[in-house]
Design a protein around this motif. Structure first.
Motif, mmCIF file in Angstrom:
data_model
loop_
_atom_site.group_PDB
_atom_site.id
_atom_site.type_symbol
_atom_site.label_atom_id
_atom_site.label_comp_id
_atom_site.label_asym_id
_atom_site.label_seq_id
_atom_site.Cartn_x
_atom_site.Cartn_y
_atom_site.Cartn_z
ATOM 1 N N HIS A 26 0.835 -1.214 0.000
ATOM 2 C CA HIS A 26 0.000 0.000 0.000
ATOM 3 C C HIS A 26 0.865 1.257 0.000
ATOM 4 O O HIS A 26 1.621 1.500 0.951
ATOM 5 N N HIS A 28 0.945 5.541 -1.929
ATOM 6 C CA HIS A 28 0.212 6.551 -2.702
ATOM 7 C C HIS A 28 1.099 7.027 -3.848
ATOM 8 O O HIS A 28 1.036 8.184 -4.249
ATOM 9 N N MET A 260 -9.339 -0.294 5.822
ATOM 10 C CA MET A 260 -8.368 0.436 6.643
ATOM 11 C C MET A 260 -9.217 1.230 7.636
ATOM 12 O O MET A 260 -9.858 2.217 7.275
ATOM 13 N N TRP A 327 0.133 1.248 10.262
ATOM 14 C CA TRP A 327 -0.428 2.317 9.446
ATOM 15 C C TRP A 327 -0.259 3.691 10.079
ATOM 16 O O TRP A 327 -0.649 3.884 11.231
ATOM 17 N N ASP A 357 3.082 3.123 2.764
ATOM 18 C CA ASP A 357 2.201 4.287 2.693
ATOM 19 C C ASP A 357 2.900 5.522 2.102
ATOM 20 O O ASP A 357 2.439 6.653 2.298
#
Ligand code: RAT
Ligand code: ZN
Length: 421
Positions: A26, A28, A260, A327, A357
């Motif tokens: 995961h 971005h 999430m 996270w 992330d």
């Protein structure tokens, strides 16, 4: 070959962790084809929203609007001055910037922001992508692909083939979080035959929307970020859309639904992306959704520290649940260490201990360097405990386990071949 001593164990685990390529599940990040959406370089690193939040704490008299009105370079100057020069940069997000500069061979001791800027200015995007993948030893990353963001939706119209180092994930927050307020009108505008109420017609329209984007993006999973108040089953548009649209379509394409959970969005809206917070969520909800839909697969990460134990236990009960990552506010050494230890003790190697992330490409260097170190320490302790019993740990077994933790377990859960050989 079996490991003989604890010293040999420590150095072999460390080396294996350092050299095993990672599937980052995961981020971005974006491929070069998405243009400006792929962020990289020192000014992007410094204006990462984690650092914006930290900077503005030191400037109670600076109106938020004035900060946002500054150019990116001016914002970066302020962050650098505030967090690196006026105070010591040992927060995790600050330390991360220094790890990146160091790994790029820049002189961190010089504190010379202009020389760092000159280094980045000398690189092209494509050579920089190659460099970061090589230095971080990350084999591939999963993007967050949100068809509700106009620039992204438009970019997908032009994209023929996706750079194979970047996997896709279909992100659907507005579908679940703002259906009645605005999203139904958007889908209608885009030609789907839906109405505000989640009727049979709406269900079919949303399913078609999902199928269209799944065919276009070929995502590894569908994902959403949910608030602490999320419950399932739930008598709401969100509950209906999950039950009648998301889960049936996920099953149809055999992809997981990634939840999430634990974000309280915009507790301080003036901070933008930096204005979200955390709250205690309901693990029972995760158990219920896994139990009610045994033929669906679920990925889950939770934001509150207090939810981590319950979530790991839930994963012991439901094999259609795969837990991943530390996270956001959990991505700090003390918490990564605690969570990783507990997860290894409860789940062995059937977990993905970390995702990055990253929002800025360069962050792959620090997020993974920092996590690799902690995971290596925890893993060494666990193997050392095995040695104490008389069990012999073989080198090839350590390699196998590390490759599972760095993506192998995730790809197996997906039922897809791990592209990392
Ligand atoms: O960690 C972050 O950068 C957050 O802002 C969020 O993007 C979060 O990770 C998410 O995917 O919603
Ligand atoms: Zn994220």
């Amino acid at each position: 070959m079996a490991i003989q001593t604890k010293q040999e164990l420590r150095s072999f685990v460390k080396e294996t962790i350092r050299t095993t390529p990672i599937s980052d599940i995961h981020t971005h990040l974006f491929t070069e084809d998405f243009g400006d959406m792929l962020l990289w370089g020192i000014d992007e690193l410094l204006t990462y929203h984690y650092l914006v939040a930290e900077t503005l704490r030191f400037h109670p008299d600076l109106p938020y609007e004035s900060f946002w009105a500054m150019s990116k370079r001016e914002q970066a100057d302020l962050v650098w001055q505030t967090l690196f020069l006026d105070h010591s940069p040992y927060s995790e997000a600050c330390r991360g910037v220094l790890t990146v500069l160091n790994r790029l061979g820049l002189d961190v001791a010089s504190r010379d922001l202009e020389s760092y800027r000159a280094f980045f200015a000398s690189k092209s995007t494509s050579e920089y992508i190659d460099l970061i993948f090589k230095l971080s030893n990350v084999a591939n990353v999963c993007m967050t692909n949100d068809p509700f963001v106009d620039s992204e939706r438009n970019a997908w119209e032009m994209i023929q083939e996706v750079d194979p180092r970047f996997n896709t994930a279909l992100r659907i927050d507005p579908l679940l979080m703002q259906w009645e307020e605005s999203t139904w009108e958007k889908l209608k505008e885009w030609g789907y035959d839906v109405e505000q109420a989640v009727t049979d017609k709406t269900v079919e329209g949303i399913r078609e929307f999902l199928r269209t984007w799944i065919r276009k993006m070929n995502p590894l999973y569908m994902a959403v970020s949910l608030p602490p108040s999320f419950r399932y089953p739930e008598q709401s548009a969100r509950g209906d859309i999950i039950a009648k649209c998301i889960l049936p379509v996920a099953k149809e394409f055999d992809i997981p639904f990634a939840m999430m959970i634990g974000v309280n969005k915009r507790v301080n809206p003036a901070l933008g992306d930096a204005g979200d917070s955390v709250g205690l969520s309901d693990v029972r909800t995760v158990e219920q959704i896994c139990s009610l839909h045994p033929d669906n697969k679920f990925l889950c990460t939770m934001l509150a520290r207090e939810n981590q134990h319950g979530l790991a236990v839930a994963a012991r009960k439901f094999r259609n649940l795969h837990v991943f990552g530390c996270w956001w506010f959990l991505n700090n050494p003390s918490l990564i260490e605690e969570m990783t230890r507990m997860r290894f003790e409860l789940l062995g190697t059937s977990v993905t201990p970390q995702h990055s992330d990253c929002r800025v490409l360069d962050q792959l260097l620090y997020k993974w360097d920092h996590s690799r170190e902690i995971i290596a320490n925890v893993l060494t302790d666990k193997y050392a405990d095995l040695l104490e019993t008389g069990w012999k740990v073989k080198k090839k077994e350590i390699r196998r386990d590390v490759s599972d933790l760095f993506g192998g377990a995730f790809w197996r859960f997906l039922g897809k071949e791990n592209p990392v050989k």
